[in-house]
Design an enzyme around this catalytic site. Sequence first.
Site, PDB file in Angstrom:
ATOM      1  N   ALA A  61      12.374  -6.128   7.134  1.00 38.56           N
ATOM      2  CA  ALA A  61      12.044  -7.387   7.931  1.00 38.56           C
ATOM      3  C   ALA A  61      10.863  -8.160   7.425  1.00 38.56           C
ATOM      4  CB  ALA A  61      11.532  -6.803   9.517  1.00 38.56           C
ATOM      5  N   GLY A 100      14.208  -2.474   6.691  1.00 39.81           N
ATOM      6  CA  GLY A 100      15.237  -3.218   7.508  1.00 39.81           C
ATOM      7  C   GLY A 100      16.309  -3.617   6.142  1.00 39.81           C
ATOM      8  N   GLU A 103      18.221  -0.589   6.162  1.00 40.27           N
ATOM      9  CA  GLU A 103      19.033  -0.536   7.428  1.00 40.27           C
ATOM     10  C   GLU A 103      20.317  -1.543   7.327  1.00 40.27           C
ATOM     11  OE1 GLU A 103      15.588  -1.377   9.924  1.00 40.27           O
ATOM     12  OE2 GLU A 103      16.106   0.472  11.149  1.00 40.27           O
ATOM     13  N   GLU A 123       8.263   1.778   7.248  1.00 35.47           N
ATOM     14  CA  GLU A 123       7.779   1.007   8.447  1.00 35.47           C
ATOM     15  C   GLU A 123       6.665   1.766   8.841  1.00 35.47           C
ATOM     16  OE1 GLU A 123      10.889   1.510   7.671  1.00 35.47           O
ATOM     17  OE2 GLU A 123      12.146  -0.359   8.282  1.00 35.47           O
TER      18      GLU A 123
HETATM   19  C1  LIG Z   1      14.386  -4.408  18.522  1.00 33.74           C
HETATM   20  C2  LIG Z   1      13.503  -4.440  17.499  1.00 33.74           C
HETATM   21  C3  LIG Z   1      14.204  -4.683  15.926  1.00 33.74           C
HETATM   22  C4  LIG Z   1      13.004  -4.615  14.922  1.00 33.74           C
HETATM   23  C5  LIG Z   1      13.974  -4.480  13.631  1.00 33.74           C
HETATM   24  C6  LIG Z   1      13.058  -3.530  12.614  1.00 33.74           C
HETATM   25  C7  LIG Z   1      13.414  -3.815  11.311  1.00 33.74           C
HETATM   26  C8  LIG Z   1      12.528  -2.815  10.239  1.00 33.74           C
HETATM   27  O1  LIG Z   1      12.981  -1.463  10.637  1.00 33.74           O
HETATM   28  C9  LIG Z   1      11.204  -3.321  10.229  1.00 33.74           C
HETATM   29  C10 LIG Z   1      11.053  -3.519   8.868  1.00 33.74           C
HETATM   30  O2  LIG Z   1      11.744  -3.728   7.956  1.00 33.74           O
HETATM   31  S1  LIG Z   1       9.272  -3.598   8.407  1.00 33.74           S
HETATM   32  C11 LIG Z   1       9.072  -3.971   6.609  1.00 33.74           C
HETATM   33  C12 LIG Z   1       9.522  -2.677   5.903  1.00 33.74           C
HETATM   34  N1  LIG Z   1       9.290  -3.174   4.288  1.00 33.74           N
HETATM   35  C13 LIG Z   1       7.955  -2.882   3.918  1.00 33.74           C
HETATM   36  O3  LIG Z   1       7.028  -2.389   4.631  1.00 33.74           O
HETATM   37  C14 LIG Z   1       8.015  -3.413   2.397  1.00 33.74           C
HETATM   38  C15 LIG Z   1       6.593  -3.853   2.263  1.00 33.74           C
HETATM   39  N2  LIG Z   1       6.263  -4.475   0.900  1.00 33.74           N
HETATM   40  C16 LIG Z   1       6.056  -3.407  -0.114  1.00 33.74           C
HETATM   41  O4  LIG Z   1       6.082  -2.345   0.004  1.00 33.74           O
HETATM   42  C17 LIG Z   1       5.974  -4.307  -1.611  1.00 33.74           C
HETATM   43  O5  LIG Z   1       5.430  -5.716  -1.362  1.00 33.74           O
HETATM   44  C18 LIG Z   1       7.153  -4.411  -2.415  1.00 33.74           C
HETATM   45  C19 LIG Z   1       7.456  -2.647  -2.825  1.00 33.74           C
HETATM   46  C20 LIG Z   1       8.295  -4.920  -1.802  1.00 33.74           C
HETATM   47  C21 LIG Z   1       6.934  -5.043  -3.695  1.00 33.74           C
HETATM   48  O6  LIG Z   1       5.786  -4.559  -4.333  1.00 33.74           O
HETATM   49  P1  LIG Z   1       5.042  -5.595  -5.400  1.00 33.74           P
HETATM   50  O7  LIG Z   1       6.122  -5.745  -6.384  1.00 33.74           O
HETATM   51  O8  LIG Z   1       3.686  -4.678  -5.842  1.00 33.74           O
HETATM   52  O9  LIG Z   1       4.489  -6.772  -4.765  1.00 33.74           O
HETATM   53  P2  LIG Z   1       3.426  -7.317  -3.626  1.00 33.74           P
HETATM   54  O10 LIG Z   1       2.206  -7.716  -4.005  1.00 33.74           O
HETATM   55  O11 LIG Z   1       3.157  -6.127  -2.752  1.00 33.74           O
HETATM   56  O12 LIG Z   1       4.226  -8.138  -2.653  1.00 33.74           O
HETATM   57  C22 LIG Z   1       4.702  -9.317  -3.250  1.00 33.74           C
HETATM   58  C23 LIG Z   1       4.671 -10.502  -2.001  1.00 33.74           C
HETATM   59  O13 LIG Z   1       5.654 -10.076  -1.227  1.00 33.74           O
HETATM   60  C24 LIG Z   1       5.264 -10.201   0.096  1.00 33.74           C
HETATM   61  N3  LIG Z   1       6.080  -9.145   0.845  1.00 33.74           N
HETATM   62  C25 LIG Z   1       6.450  -8.009   0.471  1.00 33.74           C
HETATM   63  N4  LIG Z   1       7.235  -7.366   1.536  1.00 33.74           N
HETATM   64  C26 LIG Z   1       7.373  -8.125   2.530  1.00 33.74           C
HETATM   65  C27 LIG Z   1       7.962  -8.143   3.869  1.00 33.74           C
HETATM   66  N5  LIG Z   1       8.724  -7.179   4.103  1.00 33.74           N
HETATM   67  N6  LIG Z   1       7.937  -9.319   4.496  1.00 33.74           N
HETATM   68  C28 LIG Z   1       7.255 -10.379   3.884  1.00 33.74           C
HETATM   69  N7  LIG Z   1       6.370 -10.566   2.571  1.00 33.74           N
HETATM   70  C29 LIG Z   1       6.621  -9.488   2.224  1.00 33.74           C
HETATM   71  C30 LIG Z   1       3.781  -9.578  -0.034  1.00 33.74           C
HETATM   72  O14 LIG Z   1       3.043 -10.171   1.236  1.00 33.74           O
HETATM   73  C31 LIG Z   1       3.396 -10.376  -1.134  1.00 33.74           C
HETATM   74  O15 LIG Z   1       3.250 -11.720  -0.964  1.00 33.74           O
HETATM   75  P3  LIG Z   1       2.139 -12.695  -1.402  1.00 33.74           P
HETATM   76  O16 LIG Z   1       2.080 -13.797  -0.714  1.00 33.74           O
HETATM   77  O17 LIG Z   1       2.409 -12.586  -3.076  1.00 33.74           O
HETATM   78  O18 LIG Z   1       0.815 -11.939  -1.192  1.00 33.74           O
END
Ligand SMILES: CCCCCCC[C@H](O)CC(=O)SCCNC(=O)CCNC(=O)[C@H](O)C(C)(C)COP(=O)([O-])OP(=O)([O-])OC[C@H]1O[C@@H](n2cnc3c(N)ncnc32)[C@H](O)[C@@H]1OP(=O)([O-])[O-]
Length: 718
Positions: A61, A100, A103, A123
């Site tokens: 997400a 997501g 998912e 998450e």
């Molecule tokens: C009824 C309800 C329904 C709800 C549905 C829920 C859905 C779901 O279950 C919830 C989710 O998915 S929760 C999400 C679950 N996912 C996670 O928790 C993944 C979180 N992310 C990570 O773990 C790491 O960023 C990576 C491993 C993807 C990349 O690592 P790396 O290579 O060391 O790079 P880096 O330096 O870390 O990031 C680079 C840039 O990307 C940006 N950015 C990254 N992810 C983002 C995102 N999701 N979004 C936006 N931006 C995101 C980050 O801010 C940075 O931006 P900046 O402007 O340059 O500062």
Amino acid sequence: MALYSRVSGSVGMITLQNPPVNALSAAVRQGIVDMMHRALSEPEVKSVVICGQNGKFCGGADIREFGAKMTGPPLVPMVHLIEAASKPVVAAIEGIALGGGLELALSCHYRIAHSKATLGFPEVALGLLPGAGGTQRLPRLIGVPAALDLITTGRHVTAAEARQLGIVDEVTDLNAVDAAVKFAQSVTGKSLDARRISTYPCPRPPDLDAIFERAMQQVRRSARGAIAPGTCVQAVHAAVTLPYAKGMERERELFSLLFTSGQARALQYYFFAQRAVSRWSTANGARWDTSKPRPVRKAAVIGLGTMGRGITVSLAQAGFSVVAVETQEQQLSEAKQAVSGMLERGAKRRGVPLAHDKIKYSCSVQAVADVDLVIEAVFEDMALKKTVFQQLSAICKPGVLLCTNTSGLDIDELASQTQSPELVVGMHFFAPAHVMQLLEVVYGPRSSPEVVATAMQMGKKMGKVSVAVGNCRGFVGNRMLKPYLEQAFFLLEEGATPEQVDQVLEEFGFAMGVFKVSDLSGLDVGWKVRKSDGLVSPASTGTSARIRGGSRYSPLGDLLCERGRFGQKTGRGWYQYDKPGGRVAKPDPWLHGFLEEYRAQHGLVARHIDHQEVLERCLYALINEGFQILQDGIAAGPEDIDVIYVLGYGWPRHRGGPMFYAGQVGLDKVVERLEHYQQIHPDVPGLQPCSLLRKLAASGNPAIHKWREVIQKPRSQL
Ligand SMILES: CCCCCCC[C@H](O)CC(=O)SCCNC(=O)CCNC(=O)[C@H](O)C(C)(C)COP(=O)([O-])OP(=O)([O-])OC[C@H]1O[C@@H](n2cnc3c(N)ncnc32)[C@H](O)[C@@H]1OP(=O)([O-])[O-]
Ligand SMILES: NC(=O)c1ccc[n+]([C@@H]2O[C@H](COP(=O)([O-])OP(=O)(O)OC[C@H]3O[C@@H](n4cnc5c(N)ncnc54)[C@H](O)[C@@H]3O)[C@@H](O)[C@H]2O)c1
């Protein structure tokens, strides 16, 4: 958004496009839904491949949208649309499939992953649970124990492990999108009945209750007050006990509960804070985007004690050639043995490549003549460090960066010992240096932007989160620790016990209370510093014993050290241990008696101190110092302080960090409580709210991302 194309005539390809990680923003979700309808409606299209642009499937997400009003199609109906499709849908997983993103992949009928891809449900680290069916589909696919492990820890798995667990169908070393297209063609026309995970029965192992009980115990032990891990367990429990549709309802309820909790807000703030600190700036205007780091291939470490050993390991594991220097053969050989052991354990436990051959040991400082950067880690003694810096300045080739691991000495004073003060910075690692993720990069008034950039980049290469901070006594972390410790000592004088103070702090979420941590680090460390600051007085009685420089001072720590109570290492400190080096802290009746005697001797009457006072006095004094640090320009923003406290000092991550926490409490409330305690205890230092804190509180408790606007105003206006 999502792009649509037709490949090999019969495969509809949907490509997610949202740099940098193809997160599922409203536009991407809309794109997927529209393109799925298109693929399903085109008669020539027999199967579908979903992939991500630039070698990344999907990072989940879009966290940037979490604070805003929800627009675009929701995720849950989107994944149901994909799973219910009448044509086979294949996920081509390159790079990442997280949250997501995973998912989305689980809603596809098949998953093909590149061998370098990583998958997971992170998450929980954002204070959430997988809310688009992840908690219901994963246990159906890989079983309850494995699903609980992945969902409650948030750990990423490699493509190989994902294959072994049954999450992906095929792993390829070649182009995963091409492989997915071929695969999609091969399954055209086959029945999809057995491919929709939501229709699978959830496996019910015979020891189900025990599995959930163990999982709950495990998360209770490690969560330290975070609510997401336990809620993840509940969601997986719903997968086992409820039919899929009801399980999805339960998942939604639990997700909403977490989503609206302060903890999720704090963890999401922290996620961005940790990334924001890499966009550093200094008080004299140097910045990350205009300062180029210098190349470093070979580094030296001077002094191979506790810190130098860890730094050597960290450098070698990051691929740098290292010259490691000690004073004498005996120390050198002990250090060599210790470093080898650390490298071997790293290789065994974490699969880090063994790096023995990267390190050259020497007893002569002359051995550093050809390195690009030196990290000094000798005893915390200004005179000694000055001598070492003079030697280094004479021996090293021109242009070499000279860094110190001092915990708080003046960087500028050290820089003034060298021919090129602009090449001197602090690289303040935390013990154990090969494990702890934090690095404070301390710039002096003369450190060049290039040198700051190099130290920041070195930290990153060593797997650390580097935070740039200005030069002052204790920098950021240790400077804030001082008022926190002081309040804890004063509370003992006024009637509290170490157990009581520690319990309050541990309930707040610290892994260890302040007294247990002091016992672990060694009470003699602070004693030495206080001695060299002239604070330790030989007269331990009379009023002067509790006053220094006109302010209240508690000599309790000094008195314990005088009695040889240095903490764990001597088996006695604020607690007692079964033996020197023992780890299990037990309340010590001797200490309680000693405190009573001390109070009697100084005319102090013990009073009842409640939970709230312990928490507020310890934390608000620390927070107040944080605002003073911002006001002085030592930290560029609140995110820097918060990252330092979470990574270096055990501040509970789900509370965002001390500055974020202050904002949650309400800055006006923090000011009001500090003033309250100041009135009651006018002799206690550290309780006077600083002007920046007052100013922010008076301007209506603005959101934390707006603080910089106030901070950047001239300091004279504060
Ligand atoms: C009824 C309800 C329904 C709800 C549905 C829920 C859905 C779901 O279950 C919830 C989710 O998915 S929760 C999400 C679950 N996912 C996670 O928790 C993944 C979180 N992310 C990570 O773990 C790491 O960023 C990576 C491993 C993807 C990349 O690592 P790396 O290579 O060391 O790079 P880096 O330096 O870390 O990031 C680079 C840039 O990307 C940006 N950015 C990254 N992810 C983002 C995102 N999701 N979004 C936006 N931006 C995101 C980050 O801010 C940075 O931006 P900046 O402007 O340059 O500062
Ligand atoms: N221990 C911690 O938790 C910690 C954390 C952060 C920073 N620091 C800082 O790191 C530095 C080192 O601390 P430590 O705990 O590793 O100390 P330590 O006493 O464990 O080790 C210091 C080492 O330096 C060696 N040494 C002394 N003079 C030397 C010289 N001229 N040349 C080469 N080697 C020399 C000593 O033999 C000793 O092995 C200090 O400045 C300390 O404040 C310590």
